[in-house]
Write a protein that holds these residues in place. Structure first.
Motif, PDB file in Angstrom:
ATOM      1  N   THR A   1      48.040  23.292  69.654  1.00 35.91           N
ATOM      2  CA  THR A   1      49.193  23.935  70.281  1.00 35.91           C
ATOM      3  C   THR A   1      50.355  23.977  69.298  1.00 35.91           C
ATOM      4  OG1 THR A   1      48.502  23.170  72.461  1.00 35.91           O
ATOM      5  CG2 THR A   1      50.796  23.819  72.218  1.00 35.91           C
ATOM      6  N   ARG A   2      50.589  22.859  68.638  1.00 39.51           N
ATOM      7  CA  ARG A   2      51.681  22.779  67.668  1.00 39.51           C
ATOM      8  C   ARG A   2      51.416  23.668  66.455  1.00 39.51           C
ATOM      9  NH1 ARG A   2      52.271  21.369  62.888  1.00 39.51           N
ATOM     10  NH2 ARG A   2      50.185  20.531  62.779  1.00 39.51           N
ATOM     11  N   TYR A   3      50.206  23.612  65.936  1.00 41.03           N
ATOM     12  CA  TYR A   3      49.872  24.353  64.714  1.00 41.03           C
ATOM     13  C   TYR A   3      49.874  25.866  64.947  1.00 41.03           C
ATOM     14  CZ  TYR A   3      47.213  25.884  60.633  1.00 41.03           C
ATOM     15  OH  TYR A   3      46.798  26.534  59.494  1.00 41.03           O
TER      16      TYR A   3
ATOM     17  N   HIS B   1      46.095  17.011  59.148  1.00 40.67           N
ATOM     18  CA  HIS B   1      45.478  16.171  60.167  1.00 40.67           C
ATOM     19  C   HIS B   1      44.050  16.672  60.388  1.00 40.67           C
ATOM     20  CE1 HIS B   1      44.814  14.666  64.356  1.00 40.67           C
ATOM     21  NE2 HIS B   1      45.379  13.597  63.819  1.00 40.67           N
ATOM     22  N   TRP B   2      43.162  15.793  60.820  1.00 43.99           N
ATOM     23  CA  TRP B   2      41.754  16.166  60.978  1.00 43.99           C
ATOM     24  C   TRP B   2      41.561  17.341  61.920  1.00 43.99           C
ATOM     25  CZ3 TRP B   2      39.481  16.287  65.685  1.00 43.99           C
ATOM     26  CH2 TRP B   2      40.041  15.540  66.709  1.00 43.99           C
ATOM     27  N   SER B   3      42.394  17.445  62.947  1.00 41.12           N
ATOM     28  CA  SER B   3      42.224  18.520  63.931  1.00 41.12           C
ATOM     29  C   SER B   3      42.484  19.889  63.310  1.00 41.12           C
ATOM     30  CB  SER B   3      43.144  18.288  65.126  1.00 41.12           C
ATOM     31  OG  SER B   3      44.492  18.225  64.706  1.00 41.12           O
ATOM     32  N   VAL B   4      43.520  19.983  62.500  1.00 41.41           N
ATOM     33  CA  VAL B   4      43.842  21.255  61.850  1.00 41.41           C
ATOM     34  C   VAL B   4      42.794  21.580  60.798  1.00 41.41           C
ATOM     35  CG1 VAL B   4      45.573  22.479  60.477  1.00 41.41           C
ATOM     36  CG2 VAL B   4      46.303  20.931  62.302  1.00 41.41           C
ATOM     37  N   LEU B   5      42.421  20.599  60.005  1.00 42.72           N
ATOM     38  CA  LEU B   5      41.411  20.823  58.965  1.00 42.72           C
ATOM     39  C   LEU B   5      40.066  21.199  59.573  1.00 42.72           C
ATOM     40  CD1 LEU B   5      42.256  17.932  56.481  1.00 42.72           C
ATOM     41  CD2 LEU B   5      42.822  20.357  56.266  1.00 42.72           C
ATOM     42  N   PHE B   6      39.712  20.581  60.697  1.00 41.57           N
ATOM     43  CA  PHE B   6      38.454  20.897  61.378  1.00 41.57           C
ATOM     44  C   PHE B   6      38.433  22.346  61.849  1.00 41.57           C
ATOM     45  CE2 PHE B   6      36.057  20.962  65.451  1.00 41.57           C
ATOM     46  CZ  PHE B   6      34.786  20.701  64.946  1.00 41.57           C
ATOM     47  N   THR B   7      39.518  22.786  62.462  1.00 41.18           N
ATOM     48  CA  THR B   7      39.595  24.161  62.952  1.00 41.18           C
ATOM     49  C   THR B   7      39.570  25.157  61.798  1.00 41.18           C
ATOM     50  OG1 THR B   7      40.810  23.441  64.892  1.00 41.18           O
ATOM     51  CG2 THR B   7      40.990  25.767  64.320  1.00 41.18           C
ATOM     52  N   ARG B   8      40.294  24.853  60.747  1.00 42.50           N
ATOM     53  CA  ARG B   8      40.293  25.746  59.577  1.00 42.50           C
ATOM     54  C   ARG B   8      38.918  25.793  58.925  1.00 42.50           C
ATOM     55  NH1 ARG B   8      45.361  24.770  55.923  1.00 42.50           N
ATOM     56  NH2 ARG B   8      44.609  26.728  55.096  1.00 42.50           N
TER      57      ARG B   8
ATOM     58  N   GLU C   1      57.663  18.087  73.030  1.00 44.18           N
ATOM     59  CA  GLU C   1      57.584  16.690  72.602  1.00 44.18           C
ATOM     60  C   GLU C   1      56.209  16.341  72.038  1.00 44.18           C
ATOM     61  OE1 GLU C   1      58.715  14.476  76.052  1.00 44.18           O
ATOM     62  OE2 GLU C   1      60.645  15.481  76.200  1.00 44.18           O
ATOM     63  N   ILE C   2      55.600  17.281  71.330  1.00 48.97           N
ATOM     64  CA  ILE C   2      54.315  17.036  70.686  1.00 48.97           C
ATOM     65  C   ILE C   2      54.585  16.538  69.274  1.00 48.97           C
ATOM     66  CG2 ILE C   2      52.206  18.104  69.802  1.00 48.97           C
ATOM     67  CD1 ILE C   2      52.334  20.036  72.153  1.00 48.97           C
ATOM     68  N   GLU C   3      54.003  15.411  68.951  1.00 47.43           N
ATOM     69  CA  GLU C   3      54.207  14.823  67.626  1.00 47.43           C
ATOM     70  C   GLU C   3      53.531  15.683  66.564  1.00 47.43           C
ATOM     71  OE1 GLU C   3      53.287  10.658  65.241  1.00 47.43           O
ATOM     72  OE2 GLU C   3      52.606  10.916  67.290  1.00 47.43           O
ATOM     73  N   ASP C   4      54.251  15.938  65.486  1.00 50.21           N
ATOM     74  CA  ASP C   4      53.718  16.719  64.372  1.00 50.21           C
ATOM     75  C   ASP C   4      52.962  15.772  63.446  1.00 50.21           C
ATOM     76  OD1 ASP C   4      53.147  18.372  62.275  1.00 50.21           O
ATOM     77  OD2 ASP C   4      55.228  18.819  61.761  1.00 50.21           O
ATOM     78  N   LEU C   5      51.643  15.844  63.469  1.00 47.68           N
ATOM     79  CA  LEU C   5      50.827  14.995  62.610  1.00 47.68           C
ATOM     80  C   LEU C   5      50.506  15.662  61.283  1.00 47.68           C
ATOM     81  CD1 LEU C   5      48.412  13.499  65.296  1.00 47.68           C
ATOM     82  CD2 LEU C   5      50.504  12.503  64.344  1.00 47.68           C
ATOM     83  N   GLY C   6      51.035  16.859  61.080  1.00 49.27           N
ATOM     84  CA  GLY C   6      50.898  17.540  59.794  1.00 49.27           C
ATOM     85  C   GLY C   6      49.734  18.513  59.741  1.00 49.27           C
ATOM     86  N   ASP C   7      49.812  19.382  58.749  1.00 50.29           N
ATOM     87  CA  ASP C   7      48.772  20.395  58.575  1.00 50.29           C
ATOM     88  C   ASP C   7      47.508  19.835  57.935  1.00 50.29           C
ATOM     89  OD1 ASP C   7      50.482  22.175  59.708  1.00 50.29           O
ATOM     90  OD2 ASP C   7      51.038  23.175  57.844  1.00 50.29           O
TER      91      ASP C   7
END
Length: 142
Positions: free
Chosen positions: A48-50, A69-76, A61-67
């Motif tokens: 949602t944040r990315y 983070h495993w979730s972003v890298l997994f999706t990419r 109020e979603i914490e930004d864990l960075g681009d």
């Protein structure tokens, strides 16, 4: 968040988190616990944040864990694999594989639904029969 892009601070964080949490809970329940609720919740929040961007999710109020983070890298990684690598396998294997998987699923859905007949499909013997019944009923009441 599309409705609140002008004022992203007005998006209630607790409601958004409980909304996302409901999807994480359902994924955990439907997968018989194979998808951990906490990891799924983190994944959905980070997506949602990315995908929306930090400037449009400030009120959530979603914490930004960075681009990175495993979730972003997994999706990419999945997007790159299925969108770039797989279709470009030698001899057209990847594109053919994706096409066959897609058409197999479409055919399965069409077979499950059955062959449409009648006026809506433009075939069948009773063209206009059932479709004109409401019109006849309305005319008889006039």
């Amino acid at each position: 968040s599309m409705l609140h892009q002008g004022c992203p601070d007005h998006i209630p964080g607790s409601s958004t988190k409980s909304f996302i949490g409901a999807f994480a809970h359902a994924a955990n329940k439907d997968s018989w616990g194979l998808l951990p609720e906490g990891a799924t919740n983190t994944y959905l929040q980070q997506m949602t944040r990315y995908l929306n961007g930090n400037e449009y999710t400030t009120g959530m109020e979603i914490e930004d864990l960075g681009d990175y983070h495993w979730s972003v890298l997994f999706t990419r990684f999945l997007g790159f694999s299925f969108g770039t690598l797989l279709p470009r396998l030698p001899f057209g294997l990847g594109e053919t594989l994706l096409f066959n998987i897609h058409t197999k699923n479409i055919r399965k859905q069409l077979d499950k639904r059955g062959t449409p007949t009648g006026h809506g499909a433009g075939t069948g013997e009773d063209i206009g029969g059932a479709a004109t019944e409401p019109v006849k009923y309305a005319q008889s009441r006039l």
